[in-house]
Design an enzyme around this catalytic site. Sequence first.
Site, PDB file in Angstrom:
ATOM      1  CG  HIS A  55      -1.649   1.087   1.099  1.00  0.00           C
ATOM      2  ND1 HIS A  55      -3.031   1.299   0.491  1.00  0.00           N
ATOM      3  CD2 HIS A  55      -1.827   2.384   1.681  1.00  0.00           C
ATOM      4  CE1 HIS A  55      -3.712   2.214   0.701  1.00  0.00           C
ATOM      5  NE2 HIS A  55      -2.961   3.240   1.640  1.00  0.00           N
ATOM      6  CE  LYS A 100      -2.931  10.573  -3.688  1.00  0.00           C
ATOM      7  NZ  LYS A 100      -1.812  10.627  -2.641  1.00  0.00           N
ATOM      8  CG  HIS A 104      -9.879   3.981   3.478  1.00  0.00           C
ATOM      9  ND1 HIS A 104     -10.405   3.913   4.741  1.00  0.00           N
ATOM     10  CD2 HIS A 104      -8.409   4.066   3.713  1.00  0.00           C
ATOM     11  CE1 HIS A 104      -9.358   4.136   5.735  1.00  0.00           C
ATOM     12  NE2 HIS A 104      -8.390   4.386   5.124  1.00  0.00           N
TER      13      HIS A 104
END
Length: 749
Positions: A55, A100, A104
């Site tokens: 990530h 942006k 999640h």
Amino acid sequence: MSLDTVKHAAETPETELPWAELGLKPDEYERIREILGRRPTGAELAMYSVMWSEHCSYKSSKVHLKQFGEKAPASDAMLVGIGENAGVVDVGQGYAVTFKVESHNHPSYIEPYQGAATGVGGIVRDILAMGARPVAVMDPLRFGAADHPDTRRVLPGVVAGIGGYGNCLGLPNIGGEVVFDSCYQGNPLVNALAVGVMKHEDIHLAKASGAGNKVILYGARTGGDGIGGVSVLASETFDSTGPAKRPAVQVGDPFQEKLLIECTLEVFKEKLVVGIQDLGGAGLSCATSELASAGSGGMRVELDTVPLRDSSLSPEEILMSESQERMCAIVEPDKVGRFLEICEKWDVIATVIGEVTDGDRLEIFWHGEQIVDVPPRTVAHEGPTYHRPYARPEWQDALQADDAAKLPRPKDAEELREQVLRLVGSPNQASKAWITDQYDRYVLGNTVLAQPEDSGMIRVDEETGLGVAVATDGNGRYAKLDPYTGAQLALAEAYRNVAATGAKPLAVSDCLNFGSPEDPAVMWQFAEACRGLADACQVLGTPVTGGNVSLYNQTGETAIHPTPVVGVLGVIDDVARRTPMAFAEQGQLVYLLGDTREELGGSAWSQVVHDHLGGLPPAVDLERERLLAEILIAGSRDGMIDAAHDLSDGGLVQALVESCLKGGLGARIVVPDATDPFVFLFSESAGRAIVSVPRSEELRFTDMCGARGLPAARIGVVDGDALEVQGQFSIPLAELRQAHEALIPSLLA
């Protein structure tokens, strides 16, 4: 247990550390030992493990992502590109806009409310860290089958989390998508986009420069929630047993974030900050190493000065915690007093936790004992790079050969009518008002367009009417059939959606959602999607300013459809000249722009009527997309069109239904000669839009289309209270509205 200090680590090379449990591979652990010339301390291991996670480090994806830089089109608008918290573009009149999109996904499956809420909070802080005031959010969402019990568990919590956090922040939610598909069962996609506005001179970057400058941590106290958080959660697949990782999900407090936003904007206004970074994925490990890495020196941090919610936290846990609503600022010594005063005024806890040094190391101390001594770039920017094997899957040919053209079509006008009603009342084509009505669209008073419009639009300047429009799109079904083309179609649709409202597309942010990179078939999908998106951005002149990669979206061996979500931002000189989607005046002429071909692969019709996925997605013609956008923008600017709506999922009939229902007016449509009514209504050919043209503007509009070479066919007129396709069927708006609006509340309310 005695503290694992740097000195102790050097003296005890044989000590076993839990590197595998923290997600590190054997060769990664060996590389850390090589970098340090010794074994790491527990605190150093914690930092490397979260910062080298998939990530945070993009270790499997960065070899493909570099195309976005290598192929980037020249752009006068780009002010800050890939590599910072968010990209920044020039929108004119001295204004800059930052935007942006991030994911999640995994946290939102485990704990839907907090996972989604903190996704919003995190992307808003990214925007804030650039120096901008956040002005809007959007949420592209993907869930499992609409009637699946787990969708009833996940979706309401996700929607409540997005609405609860965003509404409390006072930020309008102006758009996004909600898509249902069984491939997302167990792996919902919760992507969040934020937009911020600033003046050019207010741009801030994440760097720690100036020896002696102070490192100030401010915002919420650090707690045990989110230890490892998205950095670990998003770097592995779920097993088949489902949610079992609640402690790793962060807990959000939007009221604390609102104070943090206002406090941060005030310290920006007084020019008190040299560098700034939000604390998101990997928490303090990320903020300290990235600030030091991007700066001109080193950094020394006294970790025991960090304000805690839980006094039992170990140094490793403090470094890995992803507690929300925290920022880290670099402040000159003579400005620290004023910085702390402003924080106190806003009731924001602020603590000097360290200082910038003239060395080249990140050093962290715990009650006087050194527990970290690392080169910061090796933590933040020099993680592993994997050239994962990838190969076109052996099933791809058979999937593409399974053409939707062979599927049985409606045998008569009555069946055609019935399939139109089935389509517009299906989960993906039905109204999402039950969901979007839970979001505040108009708070702050600058929202000009919001869902279900083609793109959200925000006014930037009250006096001139300058505004920006943003749309997000992505079709995982298209990308499953052909990931190269599917990524281009996602960009083309978002680009078209922005242009349909009258705004000129400027720049792109993307969120690339895929399965496990350890599967060569998934890695091929990812590589093809990156190549397709980079090539298309080059042609359309819209550079990628930043974004996010989310991998390991699969349960066991079952990956989601490859889902590149693309956000496009555009600028409009005066929002008063925007084009809405609703038919608003009886007697206006309906024009279809672009070419319609028999393109049904991956279509909504094939899914709804036949539960089929196969064939090839619609072809992409990027030059046609550019031409269509120019016509839509000119038509909006010069008052030639009163409504515009892009054609995408569901084809022409879906667009007609939405424009009719939004304006409360019907339309009479004529199928052109020698045209199959079924293909005319259900084809999903790209590069198309419908517009309504005042009769007084028809000649001017058709002359413009003809001069530029864009096919424009008059297909009907805005009229009555039904959608009538002459010679085929007529459906009253009341019947269409019932079909379109009843499904989602019946499944989820």
